[in-house]
Design an enzyme around this catalytic site. Structure first.
Site, mmCIF file in Angstrom:
data_model
loop_
_atom_site.group_PDB
_atom_site.id
_atom_site.type_symbol
_atom_site.label_atom_id
_atom_site.label_comp_id
_atom_site.label_asym_id
_atom_site.label_seq_id
_atom_site.Cartn_x
_atom_site.Cartn_y
_atom_site.Cartn_z
ATOM 1 N N TYR A 33 -6.661 25.849 -69.712
ATOM 2 C CA TYR A 33 -5.927 26.887 -70.421
ATOM 3 C C TYR A 33 -4.668 27.271 -69.664
ATOM 4 O O TYR A 33 -4.472 26.890 -68.502
ATOM 5 C CB TYR A 33 -6.809 28.121 -70.642
ATOM 6 N N ARG A 52 2.090 22.633 -65.712
ATOM 7 C CA ARG A 52 0.770 22.858 -65.090
ATOM 8 C C ARG A 52 -0.343 22.477 -66.065
ATOM 9 O O ARG A 52 -1.369 21.909 -65.665
ATOM 10 C CB ARG A 52 0.641 24.318 -64.634
ATOM 11 N N ARG A 100 -23.701 16.860 -78.387
ATOM 12 C CA ARG A 100 -23.798 17.212 -76.974
ATOM 13 C C ARG A 100 -24.337 16.073 -76.119
ATOM 14 O O ARG A 100 -25.489 15.645 -76.290
ATOM 15 C CB ARG A 100 -24.687 18.449 -76.812
ATOM 16 N N HIS A 102 -23.252 14.664 -71.871
ATOM 17 C CA HIS A 102 -22.335 15.010 -70.792
ATOM 18 C C HIS A 102 -21.116 14.097 -70.701
ATOM 19 O O HIS A 102 -19.996 14.558 -70.555
ATOM 20 C CB HIS A 102 -23.060 15.008 -69.444
ATOM 21 N N LYS A 147 -6.619 24.419 -63.814
ATOM 22 C CA LYS A 147 -6.813 25.687 -64.535
ATOM 23 C C LYS A 147 -7.857 25.483 -65.628
ATOM 24 O O LYS A 147 -7.549 25.439 -66.828
ATOM 25 C CB LYS A 147 -5.479 26.216 -65.080
ATOM 26 N N GLU A 180 -7.595 33.339 -52.636
ATOM 27 C CA GLU A 180 -6.818 33.959 -53.720
ATOM 28 C C GLU A 180 -7.712 34.967 -54.408
ATOM 29 O O GLU A 180 -8.868 35.152 -54.012
ATOM 30 C CB GLU A 180 -6.317 32.899 -54.718
ATOM 31 N N LEU A 205 -5.403 28.017 -57.182
ATOM 32 C CA LEU A 205 -4.541 27.701 -58.318
ATOM 33 C C LEU A 205 -3.093 27.969 -57.912
ATOM 34 O O LEU A 205 -2.786 29.035 -57.371
ATOM 35 C CB LEU A 205 -4.890 28.586 -59.518
#
Ligand SMILES: Cc1ncc(COP(=O)(O)O)c(C=O)c1O
Length: 289
Positions: A33, A52, A100, A102, A147, A180, A205
């Site tokens: 995101y 990014r 579903r 993996h 991210k 962070e 990040l």
């Protein structure tokens, strides 16, 4: 203003917007995101955010949801449909929808969701008084430089900080270093008057605000060192602050209940807050401390 969400190809009223229960973001947190601020419909540092996002996608081998400048165009369209003075644009891309299992499914397309909401920047009290942080062990996976939407350790850390009456959690690494925040980058001004923040390696990040503040500091003759700093160092620092797209440059005046220096926002912090607000075109009040 009625809010809309863009969901893989169209804008819908937010309440009607849906993704499948087999979206891999929902089932595996298999997605990434970006959070971007916009002023009067103009996204700030959009190129840096999209770069990014591209990097996060490519590290996870998720194909781009749109090619060329199409993503930028949809993001701008989302802002156009939400006429706000200060807005936050949220972009999320997941690997797609599949039964579903993996391992990566074959033949699926990534799902793109975009939403816009009114920005909530720190209020006057937080800017003037600074905020408190609580430290906690960094329990995240080995690639917080991506991210990813897998934010459970960040959520738990933020909740623990909130329950302790703190604005943010500072995440401490195995060597006792401050990495962070749960949703922000961490900074101090050390005993020699140098601005210090953790290097943008795989442990943190690489914040967009962080990159802008580094540039502003260097351009204005503030000496900067990108190196890990310990919690002990932070506790005796001259100044401390945090940065993020939504928190801007925010003074940190208490760490684990102890005052940073005299407990007031420091001069370098105030200067960087002013420079950052001016650089973004934010009204001067956002830098008043
Ligand atoms: C873990 C983490 N670090 C740092 C940041 C600050 O990044 P940016 O300045 O790009 O908002 C964020 C933002 O959400 C974050 O989640």
């Amino acid at each position: 203003m009625s809010r809309l969400a863009y969901v893989t190809g169209r804008f819908l009223p937010l309440r009607q917007a849906r993704v499948s229960v087999e979206d891999r973001g929902y089932q595996f947190a298999d997605g990434v995101y970006e959070v971007i601020k916009a002023i009067d419909g103009e996204p700030l540092d959009l190129d840096r955010h999209l770069a990014r996002l591209d990097r996060s996608l490519s590290e996870l081998r998720i194909p781009k949801p749109l090619v060329g400048r199409a993503l930028e165009q949809v993001a701008r369209e989302a802002l156009r449909r939400h006429p706000l003075r200060f807005a936050i644009l949220y972009l999320q891309v997941t690997r797609g929808t599949a039964a579903r299992a993996h391992a990566f499914p074959s033949g699926v397309r990534p799902n793109l969701v975009i939403t816009v909401r009114r920005a909530q920047f720190p209020g006057e009290a937080e800017r003037r008084e600074g905020v408190a942080v609580r430290t906690l062990p960094d329990l995240r996976w080995g690639r917080p430089d991506i991210k990813s939407i897998a934010l459970l350790p960040n959520v738990l850390a933020k909740q623990a900080a909130t329950e302790a009456g703190c604005r943010e959690a500072w995440l401490i690494g195995t060597e006792g270093e401050v990495r962070e925040g749960s949703a922000s980058n961490a900074w101090i001004v050390d005993g020699d008057g140098r601005l210090v923040t953790h290097p943008a390696d795989r442990r943190i990040l690489a914040g967009i605000t962080r990159s802008v503040v580094l540039e502003l500091a260097r351009a204005h003759g503030i000496e900067v060192v990108e190196r890990p700093f310990s919690l002990e160092e932070a506790l005796v620092a001259r100044e401390a602050f945090l940065t993020s797209t939504t928190s801007l440059v925010l003074p940190v005046t208490r760490i684990d209940g102890r005052a940073v220096a005299n407990g007031r926002p420091g001069a370098i912090t105030r200067e960087l807050a002013r420079l950052y607000a001016a650089r973004c075109g934010l009204p001067a009040e956002f830098a008043r401390m």
